[in-house]
Structures are given as structure tokens and as C-alpha cells.
Enzyme design. Structure first.
Site, PDB file in Angstrom:
ATOM      1  N   ASP A   1      20.856  14.071 -52.359  1.00  0.00           N
ATOM      2  CA  ASP A   1      21.859  14.244 -53.419  1.00  0.00           C
ATOM      3  C   ASP A   1      22.798  13.045 -53.493  1.00  0.00           C
ATOM      4  OD1 ASP A   1      24.189  14.812 -51.522  1.00  0.00           O
ATOM      5  OD2 ASP A   1      22.820  16.434 -50.997  1.00  0.00           O
TER       6      ASP A   1
ATOM      7  N   ASP B   1      21.110  13.731 -42.598  1.00  0.00           N
ATOM      8  CA  ASP B   1      21.633  14.672 -43.600  1.00  0.00           C
ATOM      9  C   ASP B   1      20.433  15.466 -44.106  1.00  0.00           C
ATOM     10  OD1 ASP B   1      22.794  15.997 -45.701  1.00  0.00           O
ATOM     11  OD2 ASP B   1      23.464  14.200 -46.757  1.00  0.00           O
TER      12      ASP B   1
ATOM     13  N   PRO C   1       9.278  20.070 -43.257  1.00  0.00           N
ATOM     14  CA  PRO C   1       9.331  18.638 -42.941  1.00  0.00           C
ATOM     15  C   PRO C   1      10.590  18.218 -42.190  1.00  0.00           C
ATOM     16  CG  PRO C   1       9.547  18.999 -45.321  1.00  0.00           C
ATOM     17  CD  PRO C   1       9.259  20.325 -44.706  1.00  0.00           C
TER      18      PRO C   1
END
Ligand code: SAM
Length: 281
Positions: A90, A160, A167
Site C-alpha cells: 500500500d 511490512d 506466502p
């Protein structure tokens, strides 16, 4: 999973609790090669992004998470220049890291390019530094990236990531932390999001143990509120190769030249205060 069409509800598996946000509209829904990416406009939390039905970011409260994932680590390292962000699609963490003038290069290694492209459209404020010449966006597996990194490449590594499943599971392992240790310079600092103290205390203990086992000299967990994540209380665990991880450049932090909304030097010092059930120092 919504109880009602006007509410987004995320049930917290095994915890008998949930969060609900009142929604105005669902504005995006796609299945990328890695996960389902959904965007909602909420009544009071602005735009919301979920991945595989789990809250990642809302306009209203993401600043706490992104500031606490970046500034404590960057003010702990004596002179951070080369930074690696793993995940972080993001781009909110990247945006915070780039506020530090000493930083010369931030490489962000996100598995799923679609998370970043969707964020560029729906979270333009988080992505406004993506074209900074110091930012390099790579779309690849962070585990492989760190395994292949040249020894001593980075000053700070920020993990993060999503929750430790699929995964992202390998991003919580001792083998990965050993590769982080190798990829860091001698004064290197690593920090990784380490879930909820209330719901995932075992995971936090295991992350602390794995950082130590990987060779880091000092390890400590930071705590902060994050009202849209499970339990509303979150953590990040930080480890340092050579210095005490709770000692930071307090003067530089107190006189920082950029704006934050949650982080400041008092918050930095206080964030290491550990609840009794997780106390290690
Ligand atoms: N703030 C969020 C939270 O704690 O819920 C994390 C947000 S960020 C969007 C997490 C990103 O990690 C996701 O976009 C996901 O694609 C990425 N990710 C998961 N596993 C990864 C891996 N092995 N390598 C690189 N990125 C990964």
C-alpha cells in the site's frame, strides 16, 4: 464476510470477536494471482482495503501502523541510508521512510504488484512518494530477495507483511531472519510487524526467539493501538545487530523536521513498555 450488506465484518478466527465498519459502497473487487483485493468506501473510516477478506488499511487509522513500522527503526539506526521494505504494497511505510533526509535509497519488494497499483488509485496519499527518485519498487518474493541480497547491503529492513500464512509465513522464520542479518550492515536494524499481543502472544515470543537465534544482539517489541486490526492492539518486533535496540537518537527524534500524527519521541520510548505477560527485560 458481511452480516448485512451495509456493514463490512471481519470475524477473528477462534477469538469469538469481530470488527464491523459501516460501508457506503464497494468500489473494487479483483482476484490477483496471489489474493483477493477489495476496496470499500466506509461511512467513517474513509477508504478500506482488504486482502483475502482481512483489513489491511483504512484512511482513518493507517497512520499509526505506518509511522510505528518506520520511525522507531529509523531513529534507532545511527545513520540510515539504505532501507529495504518487504511487502508494504500500500506504500504507506515507504512514504514514512522517505520523510528521513538521511535515506538515500528505499527498495520495496512487494509480492503482488496489483496491491500497489490498486493502492495508487484508491490511496493516493499513501502513494504520493512512489515517484521519489530514492524509491525503487520491485515486485518479487521478499524471502528470495533477502536470500539473494549481497551481505551488508542495507542499514534497515522493514517487514511490512500480511499475517503469517501463505506466502508471508516464511517472513516470520529464523531462516529468513538469518538472511536479514547477513543482508544488513554491522549496525543494521530490522523490524517486522508481529501481530496482536492479546491474540498472538505465542507468535511474538517466537519472533523474539527467532531473531535472537538468527544472531541479533538485542530484540524488543513495540506496542501500539490499531483499532481495525484483530483485538485493536498491535505490535512490531525490532532487532539490532550491534546496539541496544531500545536506545535511539532521542534528540533527532524530538527535533524531527517532518510531520507525524502518532509517532514522537515520547511515544517511541513508551512503546517499548511491555505488558507483564510478555515481559522479557
Ligand atoms: N499493514 C498490513 C497488516 O499488517 O495487515 C500489511 C499491509 S501490506 C499490504 C502486506 C503485503 O505483504 C501484501 O501486499 C502482500 O502481498 C505482501 N506479501 C506477503 N508475502 C510476501 C512475500 N513473501 N514477499 C513480499 N511481499 C509479501
Amino acid at each position: 464476510m458481511a452480516l448485512d450488506k451495509t456493514w463490512y465484518t471481519e470475524e477473528w478466527a477462534g477469538q469469538g470477536s469481530a470488527i464491523s465498519l459501516k460501508i457506503k459502497d464497494k468500489v473494487h473487487d479483483e482476484k490477483s494471482p496471489y489474493q483477493r483485493i477489495e476496496i470499500y468506501e466506509t461511512e467513517t473510516f474513509g477508504t478500506l482495503m482488504t486482502l483475502d477478506g482481512l483489513v489491511m488499511v483504512t484512511d482513518r487509522d493507517n497512520f499509526v501502523y505506518h509511522e510505528m513500522m518506520s520511525h522507531p527503526a529509523l531513529f534507532t539506526h545511527p545513520d540510515p541510508k539504505q532501507v529495504l521494505v518487504i511487502g508494504g504494497g500500500d506504500c504507506g511505510t515507504l512514504h514514512e521512510v522517505l520523510k528521513h533526509k538521511s535515506v538515500e535509497l528505499v527498495e520495496q519488494v512487494e509480492l503482488d504488484e496489483r496491491v500497489t497499483r490498486v493502492s495508487e488509485k484508491f490511496f493516493p496519499e499513501l502513494c504520493e512518494s512512489n515517484n521519489d527518485p530514492r524509491a525503487k519498487l520491485h515486485f518479487a518474493d521478499g524471502i528470495k530477495w533477502v536470500a539473494e541480497a549481497k551481505p551488508g547491503t542495507y542499514d534497515v529492513i522493514i517487514i511490512d507483511s500480511t499475517d503469517p500464512v501463505g506466502p508471508a509465513a516464511g517472513l516470520f522464520s529464523e531462516a529468513f531472519y538469518k538472511n536479514c542479518f547477513r543482508a544488513l550492515r554491522p549496525q543494521g536494524v530490522v523490524v517486522g510487524q508481529s501481530e496482536s499481543p492479546l491474540f498472538h502472544a505465542e507468535l511474538i515470543r517466537s519472533v523474539q526467539k527467532s531473531f535472537k537465534a538468527a544472531g541479533f544482539r538485542d530484540v524488543a517489541t513495540l506496542f501500539f493501538p490499531q483499532c481495525t486490526y484483530p483485538s485493536g492492539w498491535w505490535s512490531a518486533t525490532m532487532a539490532s545487530k550491534s546496539e541496544s535496540v531500545t536506545t535511539f537518537r532521542a534528540k533527532a527524534s524530538a527535533t524531527k523536521t517532518f510531520a507525524t500524527r502518532y509517532y514522537n519521541h515520547d511515544i517511541h520510548a513508551a512503546a517499548f513498555a511491555s505488558p507483564e505477560f510478555l515481559r522479557t527485560r
